[in-house]
Design an enzyme around this catalytic site. Structure first.
Site, PDB file in Angstrom:
ATOM      1  N   SER A   1       0.566  -1.357  -0.059  1.00 39.32           N
ATOM      2  CA  SER A   1       1.115  -2.501  -0.782  1.00 39.32           C
ATOM      3  C   SER A   1       2.375  -2.097  -1.545  1.00 39.32           C
ATOM      4  CB  SER A   1       0.034  -3.093  -1.707  1.00 39.32           C
ATOM      5  OG  SER A   1       0.430  -4.332  -2.233  1.00 39.32           O
TER       6      SER A   1
ATOM      7  N   GLU B   1      -2.413 -11.296   5.304  1.00 36.38           N
ATOM      8  CA  GLU B   1      -2.125 -10.572   4.065  1.00 36.38           C
ATOM      9  C   GLU B   1      -2.350 -11.474   2.848  1.00 36.38           C
ATOM     10  OE1 GLU B   1      -1.491  -7.428   3.564  1.00 36.38           O
ATOM     11  OE2 GLU B   1      -0.787  -6.570   5.445  1.00 36.38           O
TER      12      GLU B   1
ATOM     13  N   HIS C   1      -5.354  -8.446   2.774  1.00 37.69           N
ATOM     14  CA  HIS C   1      -4.535  -7.421   2.138  1.00 37.69           C
ATOM     15  C   HIS C   1      -5.434  -6.341   1.553  1.00 37.69           C
ATOM     16  CE1 HIS C   1      -0.883  -5.866   0.387  1.00 37.69           C
ATOM     17  NE2 HIS C   1      -1.392  -5.892  -0.831  1.00 37.69           N
TER      18      HIS C   1
END
Length: 488
Positions: free
Chosen positions: A206, A334, A415
């Protein structure tokens, strides 16, 4: 609208009986760690001096030496942050005195130095911590694993006119400076832990993956790492780079709430440095960033003129970044969309919006509903493809992946879904649906390739789909859509 950024979630091994405490000798002093099941771990190792008081918003400084043997069995506090729910534990004990790293090694004195893997945690560059990563399964596969911390949010990325004046015309990007300082520490000291300073793989998730991408473009980081892995994060998250002037304006706005002095003055900066950390962070969360989604405020990179002399987009397009092998990939789904499909199509694709709209008319069993598909394309999937295209065009080696499975298996991919596959070994009975990312990352760190079944991106735009039935090679997974976007 705020987006949820997931913390690093590891399934840590059950605690076992500790073996004889290992000692490592460093120029700053000795460290006493802990060995369990053949892996020695050292925590709370200072790689820079505490960035507190007058050192708030300054470049990291060398750590001080310590007398005797320093206990390195307990993690340091997380860097200062406010709680967003998922990071509650890290936020409770957070501190500005947080520039520490952790190391795990399977052999302190190997016959041949071991590959080194350095992890940068995620959390929107405003939350999260480096604790726990070294308890993963990676070190037992023959690598030295390092997890680093870096200043977060307003303390890691703020610019201000008075800061720029005192620091040679540039300010901001202190978090990237911290990461560079940590990598410099690895270069200088990792041999004491059995690691090879000439074989360092930098990887992150991330925001941590974004920072890996930014360090690819940062001149001061060149040569400090030799391979890179970006998990669900790209150099600019599809956003335009922020100018120093824009970032200084945020600092000036912030100063108005803490000082009666002229907000762009040195006096206002002095008041900001004296202000309570939590109050400063809470106020920074109310700043209006020059982008649509304020929760991405510290994910929009700042071209400060020093750490990032030019926009990463320009550097990477010109092939001027670090010329090293790269793995980059995304989860099939995501984070959610900020705004509507119609508005985002128009903003992103301009005159091609109508042509692009046909790719977002109905739900896809893998990619999800149109809004989630578009959000993933704009901020993750297409920027990842952009980076792969640019590096390939300059002769670089790039491997692209899309994760389409999750654990538990009855939950859709999201995600952060890749973390369990990177840091954990497959449980007994797992079949080909477990992607074995950890083993692939170790192979990449050791040999420079993630496996013979995974072709480089190349002229065919190859990628590896990690599916419930096992890995499958694909080409141009989003058709022409990503080619219509020029966004890293």
């Amino acid at each position: 609208m705020k987006r949820i950024m997931f913390a690093l979630g590891l399934l840590l091994a059950t605690p076992v009986r500790a073996q004889e405490a290992p000692i490592v000798h460093l120029p700053q002093g000795d460290l006493r760690g802990q060995t369990q099941e053949g892996v020695s771990r050292f925590k709370a190792i200072p790689f820079a001096a505490p960035p507190v008081a007058e050192a708030r918003w300054t470049a990291p400084r060398p750590p001080q030496a310590w007398p005797g043997v320093r206990d390195a069995t307990e993690s340091a506090p997380a860097c200062a942050q406010v709680s967003y729910g998922w990071n509650e534990k890290a936020a409770q004990g957070a501190s500005e005195d947080c520039l520490y790293l952790e190391v795990a090694t399977p052999e302190l004195r190997p016959v041949k130095p071991l590959p080194v893997m350095v992890f940068i945690h995620g959390g929107a560059n405003r939350a999260g911590d480096g604790a726990g990563t070294i308890h993963s399964a990676l070190p037992s596969q023959g690598v030295v694993l390092v997890s680093i911390q870096y200043r977060l949010g307003v303390f890691g990325f703020l610019s201000h006119p008075a800061l720029s004046a005192e620091q040679g015309g540039a300010s901001g990007n202190y978090a990237l400076m911290d990461q560079i300082a940590a990598l410099t520490w690895v270069r200088d000291h990792i041999a004491a832990f059995g690691g090879d300073p000439h074989n360092v793989t930098l990887f992150g998730h991330s925001a941590g993956a974004q920072d890996v991408g930014l360090l690819l473009a940062a001149p001061a980081a060149k040569g400090l790492f030799h391979k890179a892995i970006l998990q669900s994060g790209t150099p600019q998250f599809g956003l335009p780079a922020r100018t120093l002037t824009q970032n200084e304006a945020l600092g000036t706005t912030l100063a108005r709430g803490f000082s009666g002095a002229k907000p762009d003055s040195a006096a206002a900066l002095a008041d900001l440095r004296r202000a309570d950390a939590r109050a400063v962070q809470a106020a920074a969360d109310r700043l209006d960033a020059p982008i649509d989604d304020d929760s991405f405020i510290w994910l929009q990179p700042t071209v400060d003129g020093k750490v990032l002399p030019r926009a990463p987009q320009a550097v990477l397009r010109a092939g001027e970044g670090a010329d090293i092998p790269v793995i980059i990939g995304v989860s099939a789904r995501e984070l959610g969309l900020h705004g509507t499909v119609k508005s985002q199509l128009k903003a992103a694709f301009g005159p091609r919006a109508r042509a692009a709209a046909r790719y977002y008319r109905q739900s896809d069993p893998v990619l999800g509903p149109p809004d989630l598909t578009l959000a993933t394309d704009l901020s993750f999937r297409c920027p990842a493809d952009w980076l792969a295209r640019q590096r390939t065009a300059k002769g670089g080696q790039v491997w692209l992946y899309q994760l389409e499975v999750n654990r538990p298996a009855d939950q859709p991919v999201h995600h952060g879904s890749e973390l369990i596959f990177v840091f954990n070994r497959p449980p007994p009975g797992e079949g080909p649906g477990w992607p074995e990312l950890g083993a692939r990352w170790v192979r990449f760190a050791r040999d420079g390739t993630p496996g013979a079944d995974w072709p480089v991106y190349g002229a065919e735009a190859n990628s590896l789909r990690l599916m419930a039935t096992g890995p499958q090679v694909a080409t141009h997974v989003r058709g022409p859509v990503c080619g219509w976007l020029d966004r890293p």
